[in-house]
Design a protein around this motif. Structure first.
Motif, short mmCIF file in Angstrom:
data_model
loop_
_atom_site.label_atom_id
_atom_site.label_comp_id
_atom_site.label_asym_id
_atom_site.label_seq_id
_atom_site.Cartn_x
_atom_site.Cartn_y
_atom_site.Cartn_z
N THR A 1 -24.78 35.07 -17.98
CA THR A 1 -25.74 34.27 -17.22
C THR A 1 -26.32 35.05 -16.04
O THR A 1 -25.80 36.10 -15.66
CB THR A 1 -25.09 32.95 -16.73
OG1 THR A 1 -26.12 32.03 -16.35
CG2 THR A 1 -24.14 33.18 -15.55
N PHE A 2 -27.39 34.49 -15.47
CA PHE A 2 -28.14 35.12 -14.37
C PHE A 2 -28.65 36.50 -14.78
O PHE A 2 -28.65 37.44 -13.97
CB PHE A 2 -27.29 35.22 -13.09
CG PHE A 2 -26.67 33.92 -12.67
CD1 PHE A 2 -27.39 32.73 -12.70
CD2 PHE A 2 -25.35 33.87 -12.23
CE1 PHE A 2 -26.82 31.53 -12.31
CE2 PHE A 2 -24.77 32.67 -11.84
CZ PHE A 2 -25.50 31.50 -11.88
N ILE A 3 -29.13 36.62 -16.01
CA ILE A 3 -29.56 37.91 -16.54
C ILE A 3 -31.06 38.08 -16.32
O ILE A 3 -31.88 37.44 -16.99
CB ILE A 3 -29.23 38.04 -18.04
CG1 ILE A 3 -27.75 37.72 -18.29
CG2 ILE A 3 -29.59 39.44 -18.52
CD1 ILE A 3 -26.77 38.55 -17.49
N GLU B 1 -29.65 32.50 -19.28
CA GLU B 1 -28.28 32.40 -19.77
C GLU B 1 -28.34 32.71 -21.25
O GLU B 1 -29.12 32.11 -21.99
CB GLU B 1 -27.70 31.00 -19.53
CG GLU B 1 -26.25 30.89 -19.96
CD GLU B 1 -25.59 29.60 -19.50
OE1 GLU B 1 -24.80 29.03 -20.29
OE2 GLU B 1 -25.87 29.16 -18.37
N LEU B 2 -27.54 33.67 -21.68
CA LEU B 2 -27.56 34.15 -23.06
C LEU B 2 -26.27 33.77 -23.78
O LEU B 2 -25.18 33.89 -23.20
CB LEU B 2 -27.74 35.66 -23.10
CG LEU B 2 -29.04 36.23 -22.52
CD1 LEU B 2 -28.95 37.73 -22.39
CD2 LEU B 2 -30.22 35.85 -23.39
N ALA B 3 -26.41 33.34 -25.01
CA ALA B 3 -25.24 33.03 -25.84
C ALA B 3 -25.22 33.97 -27.05
O ALA B 3 -26.27 34.27 -27.63
CB ALA B 3 -25.29 31.58 -26.30
N PHE B 4 -24.01 34.41 -27.41
CA PHE B 4 -23.83 35.32 -28.54
C PHE B 4 -22.86 34.67 -29.53
O PHE B 4 -21.68 34.49 -29.22
CB PHE B 4 -23.29 36.67 -28.05
CG PHE B 4 -24.18 37.34 -27.04
CD1 PHE B 4 -25.15 38.24 -27.45
CD2 PHE B 4 -24.07 37.05 -25.69
CE1 PHE B 4 -25.99 38.86 -26.53
CE2 PHE B 4 -24.90 37.66 -24.76
CZ PHE B 4 -25.86 38.56 -25.18
N ASP B 5 -23.38 34.32 -30.68
CA ASP B 5 -22.60 33.61 -31.68
C ASP B 5 -22.49 34.47 -32.93
O ASP B 5 -23.42 34.55 -33.74
CB ASP B 5 -23.28 32.27 -32.01
CG ASP B 5 -22.50 31.45 -33.02
OD1 ASP B 5 -21.33 31.78 -33.30
OD2 ASP B 5 -23.06 30.46 -33.56
N ASN B 6 -21.35 35.15 -33.05
CA ASN B 6 -21.11 36.05 -34.19
C ASN B 6 -22.26 37.04 -34.37
O ASN B 6 -22.78 37.22 -35.48
CB ASN B 6 -20.90 35.25 -35.48
CG ASN B 6 -19.58 34.51 -35.48
OD1 ASN B 6 -18.56 35.05 -35.05
ND2 ASN B 6 -19.58 33.27 -35.95
N GLU C 1 -20.85 36.20 -16.19
CA GLU C 1 -20.67 35.12 -17.15
C GLU C 1 -20.64 33.77 -16.45
O GLU C 1 -20.38 33.70 -15.24
CB GLU C 1 -19.37 35.33 -17.94
CG GLU C 1 -19.38 36.61 -18.75
CD GLU C 1 -18.21 36.75 -19.70
OE1 GLU C 1 -18.24 37.68 -20.53
OE2 GLU C 1 -17.27 35.93 -19.62
N PRO C 2 -20.87 32.68 -17.19
CA PRO C 2 -20.86 31.36 -16.57
C PRO C 2 -19.55 31.02 -15.87
O PRO C 2 -19.53 30.25 -14.91
CB PRO C 2 -21.10 30.41 -17.76
CG PRO C 2 -21.84 31.24 -18.76
CD PRO C 2 -21.28 32.62 -18.61
N PHE C 3 -18.44 31.62 -16.33
CA PHE C 3 -17.13 31.29 -15.77
C PHE C 3 -16.68 32.26 -14.69
O PHE C 3 -15.60 32.11 -14.13
CB PHE C 3 -16.08 31.24 -16.89
CG PHE C 3 -16.44 30.26 -17.97
CD1 PHE C 3 -16.24 28.91 -17.79
CD2 PHE C 3 -16.99 30.70 -19.16
CE1 PHE C 3 -16.59 28.00 -18.79
CE2 PHE C 3 -17.33 29.81 -20.17
CZ PHE C 3 -17.13 28.45 -19.98
N ARG D 1 -14.94 36.76 -20.61
CA ARG D 1 -14.44 36.16 -21.85
C ARG D 1 -15.20 36.62 -23.09
O ARG D 1 -14.76 36.35 -24.21
CB ARG D 1 -14.52 34.64 -21.74
CG ARG D 1 -13.73 34.07 -20.57
CD ARG D 1 -13.79 32.55 -20.56
NE ARG D 1 -13.14 31.99 -19.37
CZ ARG D 1 -13.01 30.69 -19.14
NH1 ARG D 1 -13.50 29.81 -20.02
NH2 ARG D 1 -12.41 30.24 -18.05
N THR D 2 -16.34 37.25 -22.93
CA THR D 2 -17.10 37.72 -24.09
C THR D 2 -16.29 38.77 -24.84
O THR D 2 -15.73 39.69 -24.22
CB THR D 2 -18.46 38.30 -23.65
OG1 THR D 2 -19.20 37.28 -23.00
CG2 THR D 2 -19.26 38.82 -24.83
N THR D 3 -16.22 38.64 -26.15
CA THR D 3 -15.41 39.56 -26.96
C THR D 3 -16.26 40.31 -27.97
O THR D 3 -17.32 39.84 -28.40
CB THR D 3 -14.32 38.77 -27.73
OG1 THR D 3 -14.95 37.81 -28.60
CG2 THR D 3 -13.38 38.06 -26.78
#
Length: 389
Positions: free
Chosen positions: A157-159, A212-217, A129-131, A140-142
């Motif tokens: 990230t870095f995927i 970098e991937l983001a998951f929003d709901n 993850e970025p952090f 932190r991904t839930t």
């Protein structure tokens, strides 16, 4: 060649694979390096040849072959001098598909593993993850249970393969109060609503897409949970040994390629009336590099042998990656120097190889993290045991 580990069948496979790579892959490498996009047709060709199913059991549609076939695949991929293309292939097979092979149920294997073997679907793995990277427990991904689904929020990230893959094997926290015992693994379709990908601009590995991937709901069916809730950390730790050993094998293979190329160049390049392979300073430095490469190679083969026999080789695989990737960087640096000014020219292979090699001591656990893992084993006497089935 290394007959202690490789049979005649292995050698025939190696030659067949070499022929395939030089016919089907090499003509396209420069284009893929320039565009950062690997054409879909090559995935299907790999599938047709069975290369994605080497380590998959026969009952699941694979070939069920020993790990030295995997070693051959990794070595020959390094020797066509595109770390990015090689990474895209092995990230699909040995990061994503490893979890499907080991932890997927029948329904998940039918939906994701079978098309992955055939090259119809491309997979990736999402842990970092970025952090935080190696601090897996701190992710932190839930993933929150909601009826027959989970709702996923967070980022990775870095995927490798993150932009063009069809699915991701995703680690997320299903119970934040339990630390690493609250991590679970899901299969997430990357075309799901709420998934966005940002392609990263890298120093090397230019042919592969890293995201970098983001998951929003993002809504994921509960049937896409791998194993049980809370088993994710164990799955990840178990897979790390294979990933690190793979990166060790990659390292000795690209170092061998660099040395072979440098030797050929030095046998043809003349200064002051003789070829530069006759200068003692260069000869002796090359021999030192070759010795380091061969020691890593033989060590890596011994670890592969142990892993193939079912041993839990956390310490050995960690040492493999730590020492082999450092060695490969030194070999690439000095082989570029052997070529003089031509080493710095993009028309020659060393510039790309140097850039591609530099990720070795970073990806899959930095060298600093690996040293601490080894210190815990050697100094603190910590034991890493295989998870119980």
């Amino acid at each position: 060649m290394q007959s202690m580990y490789f049979t005649e069948e292995h050698q025939l496979f190696r030659q067949s694979l070499k022929d395939f790579l030089h016919k089907e892959v090499v003509p396209h490498i420069e284009k893929w390096e320039a565009t950062g996009t690997i054409d879909k047709f090559i995935w299907e060709k790999f599938g047709e040849m069975g290369y994605f199913g080497l380590a998959t059991p026969e009952e699941n549609g694979g070939l069920g072959l020993d790990l030295f076939y995997t070693v051959i695949l990794l070595e020959e991929l390094q020797k066509i001098n595109s770390g990015g293309f090689a990474a895209a292939i092995w990230a699909h097979v040995y990061l994503a598909m490893t979890h499907l092979n080991k932890n997927g149920n029948d329904g998940q294997k039918e939906k994701y593993l079978s098309p992955s073997i055939n090259g119809e679907k491309i997979g990736c793995l999402g842990v970092t993850e970025p952090f935080g990277g190696s601090d897996v427990a701190g992710m932190r991904t839930t993933a929150t249970k909601q009826g027959d689904s989970y709702i996923i929020n967070g980022s990775k990230t870095f995927i490798t393969n993150g932009v063009y893959a069809d699915y991701i094997i995703l680690a997320a926290k299903t119970d934040a109060s339990k630390g690493n015992k609250g991590i679970s693994i899901f299969i997430v379709d990357l075309k799901s609503e709420g998934v966005t990908a940002n392609k990263l601009n890298k120093l090397g590995w230019r042919a592969s897409d890293t995201a970098e991937l983001a998951f929003d709901n993002v809504k994921v069916p509960a049937s896409n949970l791998m194993g049980e809730e809370g088993k994710g950390f164990t799955f990840i730790m178990e897979a790390f040994a294979l990933e690190r050993l793979i990166m060790g094998v990659n390292a000795h293979a690209r170092a061998e390629y660099a040395l072979d190329y440098a030797l050929q160049y030095m046998s043809e390049r003349e200064t002051f009336g003789k070829t530069i392979n006759q200068y003692q300073a260069l000869r002796h430095r090359l021999v030192d590099l070759y010795a380091d490469m061969d020691m890593c190679r033989q060590y890596n083969y011994s670890v592969v042998y142990k892993m193939d026999k079912g041993e839990y080789v956390v310490k050995e695989a960690t040492i493999s990656k730590l020492k082999s990737t450092k060695m490969a960087d030194e070999v690439a640096y000095d082989c570029l120097q052997f070529l003089g000014g031509y080493g710095y020219i993009e028309d020659y292979p060393m510039a790309r190889l140097l850039r591609d090699s530099r990720l070795g001591p970073i990806g899959g656990g930095t060298s600093e993290i690996l040293r601490e893992i080894i210190a815990k084993i050697v100094i603190d006497k910590k034991e890493y045991k295989a998870p119980k089935e």
